[in-house]
Write a protein that holds these residues in place. Sequence first.
Motif, PDB file in Angstrom:
ATOM      1  N   PHE A 172      -4.638  89.944   4.309  1.00 38.48           N
ATOM      2  CA  PHE A 172      -3.312  90.345   4.756  1.00 38.48           C
ATOM      3  C   PHE A 172      -3.173  91.868   4.707  1.00 38.48           C
ATOM      4  N   THR A 173      -2.007  92.352   5.088  1.00 31.89           N
ATOM      5  CA  THR A 173      -1.780  93.798   5.052  1.00 31.89           C
ATOM      6  C   THR A 173      -1.811  94.336   3.626  1.00 31.89           C
ATOM      7  N   PRO A 200      -8.645  87.708   9.378  1.00 25.28           N
ATOM      8  CA  PRO A 200      -7.360  88.358   9.154  1.00 25.28           C
ATOM      9  C   PRO A 200      -6.266  87.304   9.197  1.00 25.28           C
ATOM     10  N   ALA A 201      -5.195  87.534   8.474  1.00 24.49           N
ATOM     11  CA  ALA A 201      -4.084  86.586   8.467  1.00 24.49           C
ATOM     12  C   ALA A 201      -3.441  86.547   9.846  1.00 24.49           C
ATOM     13  N   HIS A 212       3.416  90.147   6.155  1.00 21.50           N
ATOM     14  CA  HIS A 212       2.099  90.668   5.811  1.00 21.50           C
ATOM     15  C   HIS A 212       0.976  90.190   6.725  1.00 21.50           C
ATOM     16  N   PHE A 213       1.312  89.718   7.927  1.00 25.02           N
ATOM     17  CA  PHE A 213       0.276  89.354   8.878  1.00 25.02           C
ATOM     18  C   PHE A 213      -0.314  90.613   9.503  1.00 25.02           C
ATOM     19  N   LEU A 214      -1.617  90.587   9.730  1.00 29.20           N
ATOM     20  CA  LEU A 214      -2.299  91.747  10.296  1.00 29.20           C
ATOM     21  C   LEU A 214      -2.188  91.769  11.814  1.00 29.20           C
ATOM     22  N   GLY A 215      -1.904  92.931  12.365  1.00 30.26           N
ATOM     23  CA  GLY A 215      -1.958  93.119  13.802  1.00 30.26           C
ATOM     24  C   GLY A 215      -3.373  93.467  14.236  1.00 30.26           C
ATOM     25  N   GLU A 221      -9.154  98.259  11.945  1.00 32.91           N
ATOM     26  CA  GLU A 221      -9.329  99.330  10.963  1.00 32.91           C
ATOM     27  C   GLU A 221      -9.864  98.776   9.647  1.00 32.91           C
ATOM     28  N   LEU A 222      -9.299  97.650   9.198  1.00 32.52           N
ATOM     29  CA  LEU A 222      -9.724  97.063   7.931  1.00 32.52           C
ATOM     30  C   LEU A 222     -11.191  96.668   7.969  1.00 32.52           C
TER      31      LEU A 222
END
Length: 341
Positions: A172-173, A200-201, A212-215, A221-222
């Motif tokens: 998550f973020t 990713p979530a 907190h879901f990732l775009g 980037e992560l």
Amino acid sequence: MGIPVREALRVGAYLVGQRLRRREKFALTLELEPLFACNLACAGCGKIQHPAGVLKQRMPVEQALAAVEECGAPVVSIAGGEPLMHPEIDVLVAELVRRKKFVYLCTNALLMPRKIDKLRPSPYFSWAVHIDGLEQRHDESVCKQGVFAQAVDNVREAQRRGFRVTTNSTFFTSDTPASVIEVLNFLNDELRVDRMMLSPAYAYDKAPDQEHFLGVAETRELFSKVFADGRRRRWRFNHSPRFLDFLAGDVDFACTAWAIPSYSLYGWQRPCYLMSDGYAQTYRELLEETDWSAYGPGPRPAVRQLHGPLRLRADRGAGHDGVPAGVDSRTPVLKGLDTSP
């Protein structure tokens, strides 16, 4: 390391067969949800938000097997809810293994001690244990203390008994490259699971936590930082190299939501288990009456990232050459795979 060679060869042969039959759309991994009930209430999951009457239902084994046969997918991911709450989960797994389907039983691992005696190790069966981080991070993710320690203990017992154990981790973020690297090192080097899956979530409308879901940009980037400095090559992933490239933003894929159909108590979910635009009564109806051109990159939650046991994409599942993302179009079976005994 990538997808185990036995599974890759079987799936590769299946893909060739579909091409020879000139089928444009076909199932590769079935997301089978025989129940929605769960023994946890994770903030990032909304399955237990279904009505109480639905949460009490359990899909009959015969109905689940009929769905598997209907779509023909070589890989079956049994999810939920918590599948180990199903009273006949051992019967369902045994029947799928007998049919030589590659079965991934997704679980938070808490109920493994109650069910493990009823299951048998097989190259066609794998536990897929949910581990989102090290102890504090994971327990926060599942909203209950002590879950991480129990999961680790139960994974070790399954390994002792000769079971194949994979893990699936959702980020998550609130995660950082350092925290992701930390848990992957633990799973790979200390717990020594057979393979790891990561994602990713993805945005799930019913989840209590919508913050907190990732775009897409955050995901790239992560994972580009997580995979830097050659770390990716030493981790035992249950993913194709192309999927990992996708996570890092190095490649892009078109949408093949039809490759990972979702079958639950409601029927065949349209278009996939991330989105609910209604249900079809048969797999053929799902394929023929769904406007697949309406799905893909865009503002809707389907553009969030998704993983399944075959490492395809429900939101961007095939390459521009039309070959699913888990398989390289030039060498569809062996590229990047683990060919060790």
